[in-house]
Design an enzyme around this catalytic site. Structure first.
Site, PDB file in Angstrom:
ATOM      1  N   GLY A 450       0.816  -1.210   0.000  1.00  0.00           N
ATOM      2  CA  GLY A 450       0.000   0.000   0.000  1.00  0.00           C
ATOM      3  C   GLY A 450       0.844   1.251   0.000  1.00  0.00           C
ATOM      4  N   LEU A 451       1.927   1.241   0.770  1.00  0.00           N
ATOM      5  CA  LEU A 451       2.817   2.391   0.811  1.00  0.00           C
ATOM      6  C   LEU A 451       3.526   2.584  -0.526  1.00  0.00           C
ATOM      7  CD1 LEU A 451       4.008   4.648   2.523  1.00  0.00           C
ATOM      8  CD2 LEU A 451       5.710   3.017   3.382  1.00  0.00           C
ATOM      9  N   ASP A 475      17.379  -9.906  -4.438  1.00  0.00           N
ATOM     10  CA  ASP A 475      17.890 -10.973  -3.580  1.00  0.00           C
ATOM     11  C   ASP A 475      18.978 -10.377  -2.694  1.00  0.00           C
ATOM     12  OD1 ASP A 475      18.824 -13.193  -2.346  1.00  0.00           O
ATOM     13  OD2 ASP A 475      19.440 -14.248  -4.174  1.00  0.00           O
ATOM     14  N   TYR A 500       8.701  -6.550   5.950  1.00  0.00           N
ATOM     15  CA  TYR A 500       7.785  -7.480   6.614  1.00  0.00           C
ATOM     16  C   TYR A 500       6.726  -6.651   7.323  1.00  0.00           C
ATOM     17  CZ  TYR A 500       6.506 -11.734   9.183  1.00  0.00           C
ATOM     18  OH  TYR A 500       5.849 -12.831   9.693  1.00  0.00           O
ATOM     19  N   THR A 540       9.299   2.774  12.056  1.00  0.00           N
ATOM     20  CA  THR A 540       8.066   2.721  12.826  1.00  0.00           C
ATOM     21  C   THR A 540       8.245   3.292  14.223  1.00  0.00           C
ATOM     22  OG1 THR A 540       6.483   1.164  13.823  1.00  0.00           O
ATOM     23  CG2 THR A 540       8.704   0.367  13.467  1.00  0.00           C
ATOM     24  N   ASP A 541       7.132   3.709  14.831  1.00  0.00           N
ATOM     25  CA  ASP A 541       7.165   4.136  16.228  1.00  0.00           C
ATOM     26  C   ASP A 541       7.390   2.964  17.176  1.00  0.00           C
ATOM     27  OD1 ASP A 541       4.715   2.938  15.804  1.00  0.00           O
ATOM     28  OD2 ASP A 541       3.510   4.584  16.612  1.00  0.00           O
ATOM     29  N   TYR A 564       9.266  -7.250  15.575  1.00  0.00           N
ATOM     30  CA  TYR A 564       9.121  -6.331  14.450  1.00  0.00           C
ATOM     31  C   TYR A 564       9.850  -5.022  14.731  1.00  0.00           C
ATOM     32  CZ  TYR A 564       6.883  -3.266  11.022  1.00  0.00           C
ATOM     33  OH  TYR A 564       6.656  -2.374  10.016  1.00  0.00           O
ATOM     34  N   LYS A 568      13.258  -3.329  12.837  1.00  0.00           N
ATOM     35  CA  LYS A 568      13.240  -1.978  12.272  1.00  0.00           C
ATOM     36  C   LYS A 568      14.355  -1.128  12.876  1.00  0.00           C
ATOM     37  CE  LYS A 568       9.929  -1.696   9.202  1.00  0.00           C
ATOM     38  NZ  LYS A 568      10.209  -1.292   7.797  1.00  0.00           N
TER      39      LYS A 568
END
Length: 720
Positions: A450-451, A475, A500, A540-541, A564, A568
């Protein structure tokens, strides 16, 4: 358009947006809004770009209200003088003077003359003055359209405002020249051209006479044979008020042309093509006065022709005294490029074009509402003042190149501006694919997300050449294969939207999550760094643990609670180690990406009458994806680097976000059921409080505005 000339170039000037206008009893002060009136170093920032002159504000309204401002003004002018930059002093800029006077006051001119004399006595070495900026435009907005004080809405009030301003210019210059006989008038005004449908050509002819009236009055040209003489007489203006200029001519030393994409107009009698609020008329015909760029398939007449017209009319030196476009960064670059090329073209053809002025050096506030509303809408200029110190944008680099005699070289500048593309026209289809031709594109990795799709849409809308590649084509275990992809595409920048995406799934799939979030990002950063290619990736936060109960800034230490977030955080460090000039954008929960985001899920459920359970003890700052990617592309074009936070300014819980979205959509917020996060039994622990803010001063629009646009763009806005 002819290419910019390589020799005999105009000078490059800069200007500080400094409007102090009055709406009712409220004054809007651009110098206060931009911080220029209290920030040190701005003069040095402009001088470092190599500009030869600066339109510098010494405003009547400000010094009348704050006499202590003289010390700061003197310091700024002394720095300009020491740095070898000529100031062009502006005394009134879209204003109506201090509170005791107005554009309808017979004493306005004498008052401005007294103030101008004081300025000249304090700074006798200054030669260039603009006592009143854009008299014609100001008279329109204050006397004809009712936007600014004294809020007139008729031609007679317009004429009184205009004559008052022009008389004040002549009196002010006489007062200055009593101190400095060599003082030069740099008289600015908007210069466009009015086009029209056949039944309205008579009105266009009148408008094309009226556009010259500021300079014609000051040059002593408005006599009984001039088209404006009868116009003023028809309005009841005494002949002596117009004839005064015949006896007191004050021709400019420089005719200052301000040219915007809206300067050329089209008068259209086809009312059915436009909404009712655009309908107007002249008492004889009803019509719409709209932007010619949106109507004429052949495009605008263009600045080069207008500069030649000004030169042919007056045989006085001409300068472009404002060149600015409130738009995305590459369009700002393209506009200044085209203005520069037009000035060079006119100069090469014989017009005495002295300079091009990069306007709004420190940006402008609320010009989307003609400075009638205080909404905080900001358009950056050469510098973005939301950062402390102000952050140079790509425009600053372009100005530096032009001032140094170099041709524009930024890869984002390639291609036509929106004012030259077919989709600019009313009723045109949306933007299509941007042809690559010989242009280096942006490579978007992860274009199926989506991004990634949002980045690709934004590039199409902005006329930026882009190539999309799925993440599976890269790869990470074979750096040479990653390099071959870059070599085949030859991008000037890479935007990675790959990664991911499952926060909870990552707890049981840590190896794959780490590979997709860390290894791919590192491989891309390595390949970009070795080729001098700019690189952007997203984070991400969730890199924070949320225990500090304060908003997080870029420099705060990371402490992820889940797999996750840990990958990040590792990816951020790996990218910046491999490519120190890379940009890492941290953001909160996104919505409006066309994917399965929380806001979309909540609204779908609520429309079906299904309750939405949401955590009321986890606080975040969301981001509307279209706003996020637009800001990221601007930062990419500006060459920004390091970690940057982008999110809406208001912290909100997930339950609060669902309720706010429900209210905006006209749905029942009572169907939102707040729950503690622990009740969801998520595999991945969540931090309780991770709102983001930026030490760079960057922030996305407010959540209510984002939701309103999200609903409008998705066709879900409630019916009033």
């Amino acid at each position: 358009m002819a290419p910019p000339c390589a020799t005999d170039r105009p000078e490059v000037w800069a200007g500080i947006e400094c409007t102090v206008n009055r709406v009712g009893d409220r004054y809007a002060d651009q110098l206060a809004r931009s911080g220029h009136d209290r920030r040190d170093g701005d003069v040095e920032r402009l001088a470092a770009l190599g500009v030869r002159a600066v339109r510098y504000p010494v405003l009547w309204e400000r010094h009348a209200a704050r006499p202590a401002d003289w010390d700061r003004t003197a310091a700024g002018l002394a720095r300009l003088r020491a740095l070898g930059v000529r100031p062009i002093l502006g005394l009134v800029h879209h204003g109506s003077g201090p509170a005791h006077t107005s554009l309808l006051d017979d004493g306005f001119g004498d008052g401005l003359a007294a103030y101008a004399a004081e300025v000249a006595r304090r700074f006798p070495w200054v030669c260039d003055y603009t006592p009143v900026n854009e008299p014609l435009t100001t008279a329109r907005f204050a006397g004809m359209y009712g936007h600014w004080y004294p809020h007139g809405r008729d031609d007679r009030t317009f004429a009184r405002c205009l004559l008052t301003e022009c008389r004040a210019v002549a009196l002010a210059m006489a007062a200055v020249r009593a101190v400095n006989p060599h003082a030069r008038l740099v008289q600015t005004d908007d210069l466009g051209h009015t086009h029209a449908a056949p039944p309205l050509r008579y009105q266009a002819e009148f408008e094309n006479h009226r556009r010259w009236v500021t300079w014609d009055l000051l040059c002593g040209r408005v006599d009984r044979g001039h088209p404006m003489w009868d116009y003023f007489r028809w309005l009841g203006v005494p002949d002596r008020d117009v004839a005064w200029f015949l006896d007191h001519p004050c021709p400019p030393g420089v005719v200052g042309v301000n040219y915007y994409v809206t300067s050329e107009r089209f008068l259209d009698d086809r009312l059915d093509r436009y909404p009712a609020h655009m309908h107007g008329g002249n008492g004889r015909h009803r019509y719409v006065d709209t932007e010619a760029v949106r109507v004429l398939p052949e495009g605008l007449g263009g600045l080069a022709a207008l500069l030649h017209q000004a030169w042919d009319r007056y045989r006085l030196p001409v300068a472009v005294t404002e060149a600015h476009l409130g738009c995305t960064r590459e369009e700002q670059l393209r506009w200044l490029r085209d203005v520069w090329a037009a000035a060079c073209q006119a100069r090469a053809a014989g017009a005495d074009v002295r300079a091009v002025t990069a306007w709004a050096a420190f940006g402008a506030f609320d010009w989307d509402s003609l400075v009638t509303l205080d909404r905080g809408h900001y358009e950056p200029g050469l510098f973005d003042v939301r950062s402390d110190p102000p952050r140079p944008t790509a425009l600053a680099g372009l100005v530096r190149d032009l001032a140094a005699g170099n041709e524009p070289a930024h890869p984002a500048i390639d291609g036509p501006g929106w004012w030259l593309r077919p989709d600019r026209l009313f009723g045109a289809a949306g933007p299509g694919a941007v042809p690559l031709a010989a242009r280096r594109p942006i490579l978007i990795v992860g274009g199926a997300s989506g991004l990634g799709r949002a980045v690709a849409r934004a590039c199409r809308g902005r006329g930026l050449a882009a190539v999309v590649r799925p993440r599976r084509h890269l790869d990470a275990a074979d750096p040479a294969a990653v390099g071959r992809v870059l070599d085949a595409v030859n991008p000037w920048a890479v935007v990675s939207a790959a990664g991911y995406a499952g926060v909870d799934a990552a707890e049981s799939d840590a190896e794959r999550c780490r590979h997709e979030n860390v290894a791919v990002a590192r491989a891309l950063a390595d390949a970009c760094a070795s080729r001098g290619v700019r690189f952007v990736t997203f984070s991400t936060d969730l890199v924070f643990d949320g225990r500090r109960r304060q908003v997080y800034r870029e420099g705060d230490p990371v402490a992820p609670l889940n797999v996750y977030g840990a990958t990040k955080a590792e990816a951020e460090a790996a990218v910046l180690a491999a490519h120190p000039d890379a940009l890492v954008v941290r953001t909160g929960a996104t919505f409006g990406s066309g994917g399965g985001d929380f806001v979309g899920y909540a609204l779908r459920s609520l429309r079906g009458g299904v309750a939405v359970r949401a955590a009321d003890d986890l606080t975040v700052t969301p981001a509307y994806t279209p706003d996020l990617v637009e800001s990221v592309l601007d930062l990419l074009i500006d060459g920004d680097r390091g970690v940057c936070h982008l999110a809406t300014p208001e912290p909100v819980t997930w339950a609060g976000l669902a309720r706010t979205a429900a209210v905006a959509a006209g749905l029942d917020p009572g169907l939102v059921e707040p729950r503690p996060a622990a009740s969801f039994a998520w595999p991945a622990p969540r931090p309780e409080y991770t709102p983001l803010t930026s030490s760079r001063g960057l922030v996305l629009p407010q959540l209510a505005d984002c939701l309103d646009r999200f609903l409008a763009e998705s066709g879900s806005r409630p019916v009033a």
